[in-house]
Design an enzyme around this catalytic site. Structure first.
Site, PDB file in Angstrom:
ATOM      1  N   TYR A   1       0.849  -1.215   0.000  1.00  0.00           N
ATOM      2  CA  TYR A   1       0.000   0.000   0.000  1.00  0.00           C
ATOM      3  C   TYR A   1       0.874   1.252   0.000  1.00  0.00           C
ATOM      4  O   TYR A   1       0.675   2.171  -0.792  1.00  0.00           O
ATOM      5  CB  TYR A   1      -0.903  -0.045   1.233  1.00  0.00           C
ATOM      6  CG  TYR A   1      -1.569   1.258   1.603  1.00  0.00           C
ATOM      7  CD1 TYR A   1      -2.751   1.657   0.997  1.00  0.00           C
ATOM      8  CD2 TYR A   1      -1.017   2.095   2.587  1.00  0.00           C
ATOM      9  CE1 TYR A   1      -3.370   2.845   1.349  1.00  0.00           C
ATOM     10  CE2 TYR A   1      -1.630   3.282   2.945  1.00  0.00           C
ATOM     11  CZ  TYR A   1      -2.804   3.653   2.325  1.00  0.00           C
ATOM     12  OH  TYR A   1      -3.409   4.832   2.672  1.00  0.00           O
TER      13      TYR A   1
ATOM     14  N   LYS B   1       1.045   4.316  -2.752  1.00  0.00           N
ATOM     15  CA  LYS B   1       0.668   5.689  -2.406  1.00  0.00           C
ATOM     16  C   LYS B   1       1.785   6.642  -2.834  1.00  0.00           C
ATOM     17  O   LYS B   1       1.519   7.754  -3.292  1.00  0.00           O
ATOM     18  CB  LYS B   1       0.402   5.833  -0.897  1.00  0.00           C
ATOM     19  CG  LYS B   1      -0.829   5.120  -0.388  1.00  0.00           C
ATOM     20  CD  LYS B   1      -2.123   5.535  -1.050  1.00  0.00           C
ATOM     21  CE  LYS B   1      -2.642   6.887  -0.640  1.00  0.00           C
ATOM     22  NZ  LYS B   1      -3.985   7.179  -1.241  1.00  0.00           N
TER      23      LYS B   1
HETATM   24  P1  NAD Z   1     -12.172   4.226   2.457  1.00  0.00           P
HETATM   25  O1  NAD Z   1     -11.884   2.820   2.112  1.00  0.00           O
HETATM   26  O2  NAD Z   1     -13.186   4.489   3.515  1.00  0.00           O
HETATM   27  O3  NAD Z   1     -12.616   5.021   1.154  1.00  0.00           O
HETATM   28  C1  NAD Z   1     -12.027   4.805  -0.099  1.00  0.00           C
HETATM   29  C2  NAD Z   1     -13.102   4.874  -1.162  1.00  0.00           C
HETATM   30  O4  NAD Z   1     -12.479   4.595  -2.422  1.00  0.00           O
HETATM   31  C3  NAD Z   1     -14.213   3.825  -0.967  1.00  0.00           C
HETATM   32  O5  NAD Z   1     -15.487   4.442  -0.944  1.00  0.00           O
HETATM   33  C4  NAD Z   1     -14.053   2.908  -2.163  1.00  0.00           C
HETATM   34  O6  NAD Z   1     -15.277   2.379  -2.652  1.00  0.00           O
HETATM   35  C5  NAD Z   1     -13.388   3.825  -3.183  1.00  0.00           C
HETATM   36  N1  NAD Z   1     -12.692   3.061  -4.209  1.00  0.00           N
HETATM   37  C6  NAD Z   1     -11.851   2.012  -4.028  1.00  0.00           C
HETATM   38  N2  NAD Z   1     -11.460   1.517  -5.204  1.00  0.00           N
HETATM   39  C7  NAD Z   1     -12.063   2.270  -6.164  1.00  0.00           C
HETATM   40  C8  NAD Z   1     -12.052   2.231  -7.585  1.00  0.00           C
HETATM   41  N3  NAD Z   1     -11.367   1.295  -8.263  1.00  0.00           N
HETATM   42  N4  NAD Z   1     -12.755   3.165  -8.259  1.00  0.00           N
HETATM   43  C9  NAD Z   1     -13.494   4.098  -7.585  1.00  0.00           C
HETATM   44  N5  NAD Z   1     -13.540   4.165  -6.241  1.00  0.00           N
HETATM   45  C10 NAD Z   1     -12.837   3.260  -5.535  1.00  0.00           C
HETATM   46  O7  NAD Z   1     -10.772   4.892   2.828  1.00  0.00           O
HETATM   47  P2  NAD Z   1     -10.480   6.166   3.743  1.00  0.00           P
HETATM   48  O8  NAD Z   1     -10.100   5.685   5.087  1.00  0.00           O
HETATM   49  O9  NAD Z   1     -11.578   7.159   3.596  1.00  0.00           O
HETATM   50  O10 NAD Z   1      -9.164   6.733   3.058  1.00  0.00           O
HETATM   51  C11 NAD Z   1      -9.255   7.799   2.121  1.00  0.00           C
HETATM   52  C12 NAD Z   1      -7.880   8.109   1.578  1.00  0.00           C
HETATM   53  O11 NAD Z   1      -7.023   8.493   2.650  1.00  0.00           O
HETATM   54  C13 NAD Z   1      -7.195   6.945   0.868  1.00  0.00           C
HETATM   55  O12 NAD Z   1      -6.551   7.444  -0.275  1.00  0.00           O
HETATM   56  C14 NAD Z   1      -6.171   6.458   1.864  1.00  0.00           C
HETATM   57  O13 NAD Z   1      -5.045   5.917   1.216  1.00  0.00           O
HETATM   58  C15 NAD Z   1      -5.832   7.754   2.584  1.00  0.00           C
HETATM   59  N6  NAD Z   1      -5.374   7.568   3.952  1.00  0.00           N
HETATM   60  C16 NAD Z   1      -6.195   6.934   4.840  1.00  0.00           C
HETATM   61  C17 NAD Z   1      -5.764   6.769   6.164  1.00  0.00           C
HETATM   62  C18 NAD Z   1      -6.668   6.101   7.178  1.00  0.00           C
HETATM   63  O14 NAD Z   1      -6.212   5.883   8.309  1.00  0.00           O
HETATM   64  N7  NAD Z   1      -7.913   5.784   6.851  1.00  0.00           N
HETATM   65  C19 NAD Z   1      -4.513   7.257   6.553  1.00  0.00           C
HETATM   66  C20 NAD Z   1      -3.703   7.907   5.616  1.00  0.00           C
HETATM   67  C21 NAD Z   1      -4.150   8.056   4.317  1.00  0.00           C
END
Ligand code: NAD
Length: 242
Positions: free
Chosen positions: A140, A144
């Site tokens: 992952y 990223k």
């Molecule tokens: P999440 O899984 O709740 O949301 C991600 C969304 O992306 C989902 O609704 C999913 O359906 C959509 N998605 C996945 N594959 C897809 C595709 N092929 N086409 C269209 N949509 C697609 O994740 P989150 O926790 O809201 O994270 C949001 C962002 O923040 C991500 O980019 C993640 O890498 C980043 N991030 C998250 C965290 C954390 O702790 N949650 C920490 C650092 C960074």
């Protein structure tokens, strides 16, 4: 935060962070808010939903039509294999950048992760001068990094301004990937596990701060400012003991 005359698309807008960005935009009276996601997780008559796959440019081009500002928060959930991360976070991000350039989108804000600089070694007081790591501890993290590079390298192309935001682990209401598991363990009395000496500190970022950072980036990212082409860690304040 003030209402703008922009048109917003939240890619991954049905996820934890994306939905909060949508709600925050609506709360300040934005009228043009749309979502692109592979699934629909909530209903709101004020929001236009585009259900599609970020890996399909034709889906993205439809969603980007007439949009000024794109937030890219989509990513597969934790614990998946390299192939799925690569196809969504790298190939999908590349396609989104192309769609933004072709559709004359003005701003693209990418949600990256602080994990792009983490190789398992302690980091104390790190800032944006930290280099990417040679060996990522997780597929992952690597993808990223690649997604971030792709977004940042297109800053300025065809009038598109880009930036990247790196939260640490995000917590808050409706979070379903990490904290519910910690709570479950605690309820089961599994609370004696300790990392190292117990003095370790770990960064987490509260959801409201992450949302605020995204909205600020959109509001302030104009030509001539420091934001286009920049990368920012998003933290709460001080790391917490873990
Ligand atoms: P999440 O899984 O709740 O949301 C991600 C969304 O992306 C989902 O609704 C999913 O359906 C959509 N998605 C996945 N594959 C897809 C595709 N092929 N086409 C269209 N949509 C697609 O994740 P989150 O926790 O809201 O994270 C949001 C962002 O923040 C991500 O980019 C993640 O890498 C980043 N991030 C998250 C965290 C954390 O702790 N949650 C920490 C650092 C960074």
């Amino acid at each position: 935060m003030n209402k703008s005359n922009k048109s917003y698309l939240v890619v991954g807008g049905c996820g934890f962070l994306g939905r909060y960005i949508v709600e925050s935009l609506l709360a300040r009276g934005e009228k043009n808010v749309s979502v692109f996601d592979i699934r629909q997780s909530f209903e709101d008559s004020r929001v236009k939903f585009h259900i599609g796959d970020i890996r399909k440019k034709e889906d993205l081009l439809k969603a980007c039509e007439g949009v000024t500002t794109v937030f890219h928060t989509a990513s597969p959930t934790h614990g998946m294999g390299y192939d799925i991360y690569y196809s969504v976070n790298v190939v999908g991000t590349e396609k989104l950048v192309e769609a933004c350039v072709e559709s004359q989108v003005k701003q693209l804000i990418y949600t990256s992760s602080s994990s792009v600089v983490f190789n398992g070694e302690d980091i104390d007081g790190g800032d944006e001068t930290l280099p990417y790591v040679q060996h990522h501890i997780d597929p992952y993290n690597k993808t990223k990094e690649l997604g971030e590079k792709s977004v940042i390298s297109r800053n300025g192309k065809n009038g598109l301004l880009t930036c990247s935001l790196r939260p640490a682990g995000i917590f808050g209401p409706r979070e379903v990937q990490g904290w519910p598991q910690y709570l479950k363990a605690a309820k089961e009395g599994k609370n004696k596990f300790m990392f190292g000496s117990g003095q370790n500190r770990c960064d987490w970022t509260y959801i409201d701060n992450v949302v605020h950072a995204h909205i600020l980036a959109a509001d302030k990212m104009v030509d001539g400012s420091k934001i286009p082409g920049s990368i920012y860690f998003i933290t709460n304040d001080e790391p917490i003991n873990f």
